[in-house]
Design a protein around this motif. Structure first.
Motif, PDB file in Angstrom:
ATOM      1  N   VAL A  71     -18.233  20.441  -5.884  1.00 11.81           N
ATOM      2  CA  VAL A  71     -17.466  19.898  -7.006  1.00 11.81           C
ATOM      3  C   VAL A  71     -17.545  18.377  -6.987  1.00 11.81           C
ATOM      4  N   ARG A  72     -17.405  17.782  -5.827  1.00 15.09           N
ATOM      5  CA  ARG A  72     -17.494  16.320  -5.707  1.00 15.09           C
ATOM      6  C   ARG A  72     -18.871  15.817  -6.141  1.00 15.09           C
ATOM      7  N   ASP A  73     -19.933  16.481  -5.678  1.00 13.76           N
ATOM      8  CA  ASP A  73     -21.292  16.071  -6.033  1.00 13.76           C
ATOM      9  C   ASP A  73     -21.550  16.179  -7.530  1.00 13.76           C
ATOM     10  N   ALA A  74     -20.830  17.085  -8.204  1.00  6.17           N
ATOM     11  CA  ALA A  74     -20.970  17.243  -9.653  1.00  6.17           C
ATOM     12  C   ALA A  74     -20.085  16.262 -10.420  1.00  6.17           C
ATOM     13  N   GLY A  75     -19.339  15.427  -9.685  1.00  9.50           N
ATOM     14  CA  GLY A  75     -18.447  14.468 -10.337  1.00  9.50           C
ATOM     15  C   GLY A  75     -17.164  15.095 -10.838  1.00  9.50           C
ATOM     16  N   GLY A  76     -16.793  16.223 -10.265  1.00 10.23           N
ATOM     17  CA  GLY A  76     -15.620  16.947 -10.732  1.00 10.23           C
ATOM     18  C   GLY A  76     -14.380  16.711  -9.899  1.00 10.23           C
ATOM     19  N   ALA A  77     -13.305  17.364 -10.321  1.00  9.14           N
ATOM     20  CA  ALA A  77     -12.016  17.317  -9.637  1.00  9.14           C
ATOM     21  C   ALA A  77     -11.630  18.740  -9.257  1.00  9.14           C
ATOM     22  N   LEU A  78     -11.160  18.910  -8.026  1.00  7.84           N
ATOM     23  CA  LEU A  78     -10.781  20.222  -7.524  1.00  7.84           C
ATOM     24  C   LEU A  78      -9.337  20.208  -7.075  1.00  7.84           C
ATOM     25  N   SER A  79      -8.603  21.248  -7.458  1.00 11.62           N
ATOM     26  CA  SER A  79      -7.217  21.416  -7.025  1.00 11.62           C
ATOM     27  C   SER A  79      -7.048  22.804  -6.426  1.00 11.62           C
ATOM     28  N   PHE A  80      -6.154  22.917  -5.446  1.00 10.45           N
ATOM     29  CA  PHE A  80      -5.718  24.205  -4.923  1.00 10.45           C
ATOM     30  C   PHE A  80      -4.267  24.371  -5.340  1.00 10.45           C
ATOM     31  N   SER A  81      -3.913  25.562  -5.824  1.00 10.60           N
ATOM     32  CA  SER A  81      -2.524  25.780  -6.227  1.00 10.60           C
ATOM     33  C   SER A  81      -1.968  27.049  -5.598  1.00 10.60           C
ATOM     34  N   ASP A  82      -0.643  27.116  -5.606  1.00  5.13           N
ATOM     35  CA  ASP A  82       0.103  28.308  -5.203  1.00  5.13           C
ATOM     36  C   ASP A  82      -0.256  28.794  -3.801  1.00  5.13           C
ATOM     37  N   LEU A  83      -0.376  27.857  -2.864  1.00  2.00           N
ATOM     38  CA  LEU A  83      -0.697  28.221  -1.483  1.00  2.00           C
ATOM     39  C   LEU A  83       0.514  28.834  -0.790  1.00  2.00           C
TER      40      LEU A  83
END
Length: 127
Positions: A71-83
């Motif tokens: 995701v980082r290499d694609a220039g994106g943003a990643l979130s984790f939710s509801d852990l």
């Protein structure tokens, strides 16, 4: 793992991948394939919802690191939710919170209740 499932919804311009079941080797590869598909289709804001995932083992964490890099290499943003509390603690111990947003709830994705340091981690990775 036959009890592992992913479902993907697009909300505004965010892809939300909900995972259900134990995240380990084979199931983690399925998640990684789904995220790669989303990136290939142009998604740059991705949330992985862990609401129905009780446990992530060390192989699953390793696969998540690979997803973070993709995701980082694609220039994106990643979130984790509801852990779950256990998964949140494992992710913090492994330092994943420095590279993704960790949100208590998926609501308002990619908003929600931000508790991670994902912005700083991405900014440092781009240097």
């Amino acid at each position: 793992m036959s009890n592992f499932e992913t479902t993907t919804d697009i909300v505004r311009d965010t892809a939300i991948v909900s995972v259900k079941g134990y995240l380990s080797g084979l199931s983690g590869e399925r998640l990684e394939t789904e995220v790669a598909r989303l990136i290939g289709e142009g998604s740059r804001s991705i949330v992985i919802n862990f609401k129905e995932t009780d446990m992530v083992n060390s192989v699953g964490v390793s696969i998540l690191v690979g997803i973070i890099e993709k995701v980082r290499d694609a220039g994106g943003a990643l979130s984790f939710s509801d852990l779950t509390p256990v998964n949140e603690e494992v992710f913090r111990l492994m330092g994943l919170h420095r590279h993704v947003h960790i949100r208590h709830r998926q609501e308002g994705a990619p908003g929600g209740d931000k508790v991670g340091e994902g912005d700083r981690g991405r900014a440092e990775a781009k240097k």
